[in-house]
Design an enzyme around this catalytic site. Structure first.
Site, mmCIF file in Angstrom:
data_model
loop_
_atom_site.group_PDB
_atom_site.id
_atom_site.type_symbol
_atom_site.label_atom_id
_atom_site.label_comp_id
_atom_site.label_asym_id
_atom_site.label_seq_id
_atom_site.Cartn_x
_atom_site.Cartn_y
_atom_site.Cartn_z
ATOM 1 N N HIS A 1 0.871 -1.184 0.000
ATOM 2 C CA HIS A 1 0.000 0.000 0.000
ATOM 3 C C HIS A 1 0.911 1.239 0.000
ATOM 4 O O HIS A 1 0.997 1.960 0.994
ATOM 5 C CB HIS A 1 -0.898 -0.043 1.234
ATOM 6 C CG HIS A 1 -2.047 0.918 1.205
ATOM 7 N ND1 HIS A 1 -2.361 1.702 0.104
ATOM 8 C CD2 HIS A 1 -2.979 1.232 2.158
ATOM 9 C CE1 HIS A 1 -3.421 2.438 0.382
ATOM 10 N NE2 HIS A 1 -3.820 2.183 1.613
ATOM 11 N N GLN B 1 -0.221 4.967 0.948
ATOM 12 C CA GLN B 1 -0.449 5.178 2.386
ATOM 13 C C GLN B 1 0.866 5.417 3.109
ATOM 14 O O GLN B 1 0.978 6.335 3.929
ATOM 15 C CB GLN B 1 -1.156 3.955 2.981
ATOM 16 C CG GLN B 1 -1.406 4.080 4.466
ATOM 17 C CD GLN B 1 -2.423 5.156 4.800
ATOM 18 O OE1 GLN B 1 -3.532 5.126 4.306
ATOM 19 N NE2 GLN B 1 -2.053 6.123 5.630
ATOM 20 N N ASP C 1 -2.117 -2.014 12.198
ATOM 21 C CA ASP C 1 -3.179 -2.088 11.197
ATOM 22 C C ASP C 1 -4.088 -3.241 11.602
ATOM 23 O O ASP C 1 -3.741 -4.042 12.490
ATOM 24 C CB ASP C 1 -2.536 -2.322 9.802
ATOM 25 C CG ASP C 1 -3.544 -2.244 8.657
ATOM 26 O OD1 ASP C 1 -4.661 -1.732 8.868
ATOM 27 O OD2 ASP C 1 -3.196 -2.697 7.549
HETATM 28 N N1 CP Z 1 -6.119 3.807 4.498
HETATM 29 C C1 CP Z 1 -6.850 3.576 3.410
HETATM 30 O O1 CP Z 1 -6.337 3.248 2.322
HETATM 31 O O2 CP Z 1 -8.177 3.773 3.587
HETATM 32 P P1 CP Z 1 -9.334 3.367 2.589
HETATM 33 O O3 CP Z 1 -9.408 1.864 2.565
HETATM 34 O O4 CP Z 1 -10.565 3.991 3.173
HETATM 35 O O5 CP Z 1 -9.028 3.909 1.210
HETATM 36 N N1 NVA Z 2 -4.283 -3.867 5.465
HETATM 37 C C1 NVA Z 2 -5.548 -3.211 5.180
HETATM 38 C C2 NVA Z 2 -5.325 -1.788 4.802
HETATM 39 C C3 NVA Z 2 -6.583 -1.010 4.529
HETATM 40 C C4 NVA Z 2 -6.339 0.390 4.093
HETATM 41 C C5 NVA Z 2 -6.273 -3.955 4.081
HETATM 42 O O1 NVA Z 2 -5.611 -4.352 3.100
HETATM 43 O O2 NVA Z 2 -7.477 -4.163 4.186
#
Ligand code: CP
Ligand code: NVA
Length: 300
Positions: A128, A131, A218
């Site tokens: 990600h 983020q 997380d």
């Molecule tokens: N942190 C994040 O990516 O949030 P969303 O899943 O709401 O986009």
């Molecule tokens: N680790 C989480 C992040 C969400 C923004 C997921 O992948 O669901």
């Protein structure tokens, strides 16, 4: 000039990350009034839910003079099996950039390979990166930078943990990850980070958090893992970031969480809603950092 994609943090050099943050800082301070996306469109493909990513990219494109299209993968032909290369070629004829959130990282790589326009990873099962860019910007904003700082990760070695590994590879700060056995991050993929000698993986949260300047966690079950939620709650017992764990960190440490959060699971309410938490700045910074990213990759 060749198009640039942003699929993982290692796509950027340290200098490029610094430049991006300088631009994001000017944008946040409202010292930037340009419209590099005028007349341009960002397509946003979502195979998973989103609040922050969707809204921050859409608003960001608009503030830069462009527009964004929300494309649920259920509603476009990709959801009925249209090949990714064909989707890439067609979208490249209509729009100026693609942001995609999906499961398999290989799909994003394939999309990027067959697109003639920039592709941005808005989250995969692997990583990600948008983020963690915003998280790094938040660290810089509140602690002045990451040099000489110890960053701790407590919980699942998921896409967020992998993105932190990418960041440590590029920027070289100390990263300590505490994950239960079987839930470690994808260290093999990030061998370079290990070579830097700044990465420690442990099963003991206290070891990761001791003296740390940033404490991250997380959810224990990411999107797509809902069926494992109960088993994961058991596996992650003892990995909750609570006030007692925070006491082991540097007294000026900040707490980060990409959100959404499950209070009472990976973090207690008194920590995420407490004085060391910077999660709302962190969420806001998605907008500023992604605007800088859009201007850099798609701007004229
Ligand atoms: N942190 C994040 O990516 O949030 P969303 O899943 O709401 O986009
Ligand atoms: N680790 C989480 C992040 C969400 C923004 C997921 O992948 O669901």
């Amino acid at each position: 000039m060749a198009k640039r994609d942003f699929l993982q943090i290692t796509d950027f050099s340290r200098e490029e990350v610094e430049q991006l943050f300088d631009l994001a800082k000017r944008m946040k301070a409202r010292a930037y009034r340009e419209t590099p996306l005028a007349g341009k469109t960002l397509a946003m493909i979502f195979a998973k839910s989103s609040t922050r990513t969707r809204v921050s990219f859409e608003v960001g494109a608009y503030q830069l003079g462009g527009r964004a299209l929300f494309l649920s993968s259920k509603d476009i032909q990709i959801g009925r099996g249209e090949p990714i290369p064909d989707t890439a070629r067609v979208l490249s004829r209509y729009v100026d950039g693609i942001m995609i959130r999906t499961y398999d990282h290989a799909e994003v790589e394939e999309l990027a390979r067959f697109s003639t326009i920039p592709v941005i990873n808005g989250l995969t099962d692997l990583t990600h990166p948008c983020q963690v860019l915003a998280d790094l910007f938040t660290v810089k904003e509140h602690l002045g930078g990451w040099e000489g700082k110890r960053i701790a990760w407590v919980g699942d070695g998921n896409n967020m943990a992998n993105a932190w590994l990418e960041a440590a590879t590029v920027l070289g700060f100390e990263l300590r990850l505490a994950c239960p056995e079987g839930f470690e991050p994808n260290i093999a993929r990030y061998g370079a980070a290990k070579k830097h000698g700044c990465i420690m993986v442990t099963e003991v949260p206290e070891e990761a958090v001791e003296g740390a300047h940033v404490i991250n966690t997380d959810v224990w079950a990411s999107m797509g893992q809902e069926g494992e939620a109960e088993a994961r709650r058991n596996a992650f017992k003892g990995y909750t970031v609570d006030a007692e764990l925070m006491k082991l960190a540097d007294p000026k440490a900040i707490f980060l969480h990409c959100l959404p959060a499950h209070r009472g699971e990976e973090v207690t309410a008194d920590v995420i809603d407490g004085p060391q938490s910077r999660v709302w700045d962190e969420a806001e910074n998605r907008l500023h950092v992604q605007k800088a990213l859009l201007a850099t990759l798609m701007g004229s």
